[in-house]
Scaffold this active site. Structure first.
Site, PDB file in Angstrom:
ATOM      1  N   GLY A  54      28.619  16.966  14.110  1.00 48.13           N
ATOM      2  CA  GLY A  54      29.152  18.124  13.405  1.00 48.13           C
ATOM      3  C   GLY A  54      29.325  19.220  14.430  1.00 48.13           C
ATOM      4  O   GLY A  54      28.876  19.103  15.562  1.00 48.13           O
ATOM      5  N   CYS A  55      29.972  20.286  14.025  1.00 43.54           N
ATOM      6  CA  CYS A  55      30.202  21.387  14.944  1.00 43.54           C
ATOM      7  C   CYS A  55      28.877  22.058  15.298  1.00 43.54           C
ATOM      8  O   CYS A  55      28.697  22.572  16.385  1.00 43.54           O
ATOM      9  CB  CYS A  55      31.148  22.366  14.277  1.00 43.54           C
ATOM     10  N   GLN A  56      27.923  22.033  14.366  1.00 46.13           N
ATOM     11  CA  GLN A  56      26.654  22.728  14.601  1.00 46.13           C
ATOM     12  C   GLN A  56      25.458  21.791  14.674  1.00 46.13           C
ATOM     13  O   GLN A  56      24.613  21.922  15.527  1.00 46.13           O
ATOM     14  CB  GLN A  56      26.413  23.754  13.502  1.00 46.13           C
ATOM     15  N   ARG A 121      33.055  20.530   8.952  1.00 44.56           N
ATOM     16  CA  ARG A 121      33.051  20.721  10.398  1.00 44.56           C
ATOM     17  C   ARG A 121      31.653  20.994  10.923  1.00 44.56           C
ATOM     18  O   ARG A 121      31.347  20.706  12.055  1.00 44.56           O
ATOM     19  CB  ARG A 121      33.968  21.876  10.776  1.00 44.56           C
ATOM     20  N   SER A 122      30.822  21.612  10.070  1.00 41.00           N
ATOM     21  CA  SER A 122      29.570  22.093  10.638  1.00 41.00           C
ATOM     22  C   SER A 122      28.448  21.068  10.653  1.00 41.00           C
ATOM     23  O   SER A 122      27.652  21.044  11.559  1.00 41.00           O
ATOM     24  CB  SER A 122      29.130  23.366   9.937  1.00 41.00           C
TER      25      SER A 122
END
Lengths: 144, 414
Positions: A54-56, A121-122
């Site tokens: 994930g993005c995070q 996305r996260s």
């Protein structure tokens, strides 16, 4: 939760458990607890090929196929995601590929955790479900 | 809450808050505490009104029309250009190019000035604290031209190491592309000094003003930067409109960016000649409505009193920093002496995303993650931070709610 129970029964059990939790605090404390209780994935599985980035936060997912059933192990570096990962494993591990492919996973809506799926996305959670289904599809093709 | 006197009293802040309709919203049944202003600010009613007024009263394509609506729309659009010119003290309106935002402004320079002037072996200097949008365009350019990208390192406090910068500057340095304010750390860079050092070395300077423009007085002539880029949506204006300021002589000498309508003087199949500044860089029908509303945002800032806004944000930052440092095991990333409106932090080994989720459930909007500054996070040895960032409408009470929210989240997570 018996490994022989159906996905529907497992989802119902989770929904029931969450129904007892009144506030958002209780719900999240429960998820955090689940996250902490999920045994960490052995370091040797934390390979690039098992990462769902994930993005995070990151999720690691490993699948095994035995006696016609798929078994998942997973981990995450964020504890709330890990708690949700734990729920997905409870529901989807130890059933047939066919059952995994048909699973709608409505329980996430019922327990009010859909927002975490929306954060594609996260946290990589939606990608994790997709990956679980991909594994099921691959194992199913071994079968046939 | 502190009892010392503040630049804005409670009634004044309340008056400002009343101009932002979204601040009346509740999130998870709690009044929203919006502390993600470094990502985008909320919009005052005058900006929202300017948008709807344009579509309800003056919608027409600009510049070529001879009818009344087209004239009105053109006048409003060009009035924003003048407002921007005055706001950042450019010497003339030809120096103000409208773009989609900071990212496009930087890409415009990389693709026009950069492609014309950067040769093999030339050097471009950026810094370790840059946003991806002030890294990637230069990387693309350097790759294409076989030029060299150099990076100014930072201290552990999040300040640029100017001594190293001095050494990085060589006769081959053609451009220094640097942020005025760090979006992740809040550091205010000594921009005039940086620019002067670059100019002494014969290099031009592009300043990424995405974060600075809302928090600091911007005077591009005094700063003496060659290019200055910023976005409307971070200064209370709509998304989708931004500005590139460039010194007139530079803009005149640069090749065009995109080709199309609006940017031409005459077109034939044999040869096209281009329009004068600033239209040369504004191909196609521009973002008329949002550009017109940008003026309303600038007017809002000026009428609210820019100096007062800055002082209020400084007070919020100081109060929040003081309160946060009381929380055991909380570490603030970015402790530069000269700092503005941003606090990045981590607590113990709590994942920023976990903190963000629990704060959201308490109605508090912060940003978590790498903030589009992955090289900076790498330098700091962390995957990301939780970031609270302030705007004119934030209050001391909201800082208190943030502090309580962090404490509650820690309790739930540890």
């Amino acid at each position: 939760m018996g490994e022989s129970s159906t996905i529907a029964a497992r989802e119902a059990e989770i929904i029931e458990a969450f129904a007892l939790l009144d506030s958002w605090e209780e719900k999240y404390e429960y998820i955090i607890e689940l996250g902490k209780k999920l045994p960490p994935l052995d370091e040797r599985y934390k390979l690039a090929e098992n990462i769902i980035k994930g993005c995070q936060s990151t999720v690691w997912l490993v699948a095994n196929y035995s006696d016609g059933k798929v078994f998942f192990k997973a981990d995450s570096d964020a504890v709330i995601v890990k708690g949700l990962v734990s729920l997905l494993i409870k529901v989807l591990s130890g059933v047939t590929p066919q059952e995994i492919l048909q699973a709608q996973l409505d329980f996430l809506q019922e327990i009010g955790m859909m927002t975490h799926l929306a954060q594609t996305r996260s946290n990589g959670l939606r990608a994790m479900i997709q990956q679980m289904k991909h594994y099921a599809l691959a194992f199913q093709s071994i079968n046939s | 809450m502190e009892t010392s006197t503040h630049i804005l009293n409670t009634l004044q802040v309340e008056d400002i808050r009343n101009q932002f309709p979204i601040l009346k919203r509740t999130i998870h049944n709690k009044p929203i505490v919006y502390l993600d202003n470094a990502a985008t600010t909320q919009k005052p009613m005058v900006v929202i009104d300017a948008l709807s007024h344009y579509y309800m009263h003056s919608n027409a394509n600009i510049h070529r029309g001879i009818h009344t609506l087209a004239e009105e729309a053109t006048a409003a659009y060009e009035a924003t250009r003048t407002a921007v010119q005055v706001f950042i003290n450019a010497s003339c309106t030809e120096e103000i190019i409208f773009t989609r935002g900071t990212t496009e402004s930087i890409n415009l320079v990389a693709n026009t000035w950069g492609r014309k002037n950067i040769q093999e072996g030339d050097e471009i200097i950026i810094s370790e604290m840059e946003h991806h949008s002030n890294i990637v365009p230069w990387q693309i350019l350097c790759e294409e031209k076989k030029a060299v990208l150099k990076v100014i390192p930072i201290s552990d406090e999040g300040e640029l190491l100017l001594d190293v910068y001095r050494q990085l500057l060589t006769p081959k340095t053609k451009l220094v592309a640097i942020t005025y304010v760090s979006n992740s750390l809040g550091t205010i860079n000594p921009i005039s000094e940086i620019i002067q050092m670059a100019h002494n070395a014969g290099a031009l300077v592009l300043v990424d003003g995405a974060q600075a423009t809302v928090h600091l007085d911007i005077d591009v002539q005094k700063m003496d930067c060659d290019f200055y880029a910023f976005s409307g949506h971070k200064i209370y204006a709509p998304t989708g409109v931004g500005v590139l300021y460039g010194k007139k002589a530079l803009l005149e000498a640069m090749p065009v960016f995109m080709g199309g309508g609006e940017m031409i003087k005459e077109v034939s199949f044999a040869k096209t000649t281009y329009a004068e500044l600033p239209y040369k860089y504004e191909a196609g029908t521009p973002n008329i409505a949002d550009t017109i509303a940008l003026k309303a945002a600038i007017d809002f800032m000026r009428e609210t009193d820019v100096a007062m806004i800055h002082q209020h944000e400084k007070e919020l930052l100081e109060y929040a920093t003081k309160q946060m440092l009381q929380i055991p095991n909380l570490r603030i990333y970015g402790t530069a002496e000269n700092k503005t409106g941003v606090i990045s932090f981590l607590v113990n080994n709590i994942h920023p995303q976990d903190m963000g989720v629990l704060l959201d459930n308490q109605g508090i909007a912060v940003r978590t993650g790498h903030h589009c500054t992955q090289p900076l996070m790498h330098r700091l040895g962390i995957p990301g931070t939780v970031r609270a960032s302030f705007a004119v409408y934030n209050t001391m009470e909201e800082v208190d709610r943030l502090i309580n929210g962090i404490q509650k989240s820690i309790k739930m997570l540890l």
